[in-house]
Design a protein around this motif. Structure first.
Motif, short mmCIF file in Angstrom:
data_model
loop_
_atom_site.label_atom_id
_atom_site.label_comp_id
_atom_site.label_asym_id
_atom_site.label_seq_id
_atom_site.Cartn_x
_atom_site.Cartn_y
_atom_site.Cartn_z
N LYS A 168 1.22 -1.51 0.47
CA LYS A 168 -0.09 -0.40 0.21
C LYS A 168 1.26 1.61 -0.05
N ASN A 169 2.00 1.19 0.35
CA ASN A 169 2.99 2.55 0.47
C ASN A 169 3.27 2.20 -0.62
N ILE A 170 3.92 1.98 -1.59
CA ILE A 170 3.76 2.51 -3.11
C ILE A 170 3.35 4.20 -3.21
N CYS A 184 6.02 2.15 6.40
CA CYS A 184 6.06 0.55 6.93
C CYS A 184 6.54 0.23 7.80
N LEU A 185 7.29 1.42 8.48
CA LEU A 185 7.21 1.14 9.95
C LEU A 185 6.28 1.13 10.63
N SER A 205 8.44 -3.81 20.90
CA SER A 205 8.46 -3.48 19.52
C SER A 205 7.53 -2.30 18.56
N SER A 206 6.39 -2.18 18.74
CA SER A 206 5.00 -0.96 18.54
C SER A 206 5.83 -0.28 18.71
N ILE A 207 6.43 0.37 19.96
CA ILE A 207 7.18 1.46 20.42
C ILE A 207 7.53 1.70 19.35
N LEU A 208 8.97 0.75 19.46
CA LEU A 208 10.38 1.26 18.47
C LEU A 208 9.97 1.59 17.31
N LEU A 209 9.24 1.15 16.86
CA LEU A 209 8.53 1.33 14.97
C LEU A 209 8.64 2.46 14.55
N ALA A 210 7.64 2.67 15.85
CA ALA A 210 6.74 4.02 15.59
C ALA A 210 7.40 4.70 16.50
#
Length: 182
Positions: A28-30, A58-59, A100-105
């Motif tokens: 979708k990010n394309i 993506c992140l 992981s969610s916090i780090l990715l955000a």
């Protein structure tokens, strides 16, 4: 033997985390690159900014997927197909999913800031809409469609912002209608 089991467990958690990030949804990010294609602006800075924007989305979308899976864990455990996802099945510990969610955000926000302040604002708006969607709006018939469409729209707008160029109202209208159609 204990070291082999530990390494295997770590690999399984890493694979489960990757699956929970739903890389198939990253396509979708394309949409971020749509502005480059339709405006015929091909230069190195714009392309690099759009790649950073693609990574940022993506992140952040992965962070939102993790958040949603954590929030819906009790429902997903009894769902016929969702129960096999890494978080409800127990293959991905909740504490690792939260961290992981916090780090990715956080990393996504850094990338957004590196592109531009406007891009960062788009990422923040995307986060707010998606969290509202996960918490409540996905249960509201018209608002759920608008939230999903806004995700596509914000991706396209982020490409415009990443390019640093002005945008055509026709581009916005076209992307908006296409997003609502999807």
């Amino acid at each position: 033997m204990a070291k082999i089991n530990s390494n295997l467990r770590t690999k399984n958690i890493a694979l489960s985390l990757f699956k929970s990030c739903r890389p198939k949804q990253w396509t979708k990010n394309i949409l971020i690159f749509s502005f480059i294609l339709f405006s015929f602006i091909f230069n190195k800075l714009v392309f690099v900014n759009c790649i950073l924007g693609f990574i940022s989305f993506c992140l952040i979308s992965s962070a939102i997927y993790l958040f949603n899976d954590i929030k819906d864990i009790s429902k997903d455990k009894i769902h016929p197909t969702k129960k096999f996802r890494p978080i409800p099945s127990g293959n991905l510990p909740i504490n690792i999913a939260i961290k992981s969610s916090i780090l990715l955000a956080f990393i996504s926000l850094i990338f957004g800031y590196l592109i531009s302040f406007k891009f960062l604002l788009i990422i923040i708006l995307y986060i707010l809409i998606q969290i509202a969607y996960c918490l409540r709006l996905k249960k509201e018939p018209i608002l759920d469609v608008l939230c999903i469409a806004s995700g596509f729209m914000l991706r396209a707008l982020s490409g415009v912002t990443a390019s640093g160029q002005g945008f055509s109202p026709w581009f916005i209208l076209t992307i908006s209608l296409l997003a609502l159609f999807l």
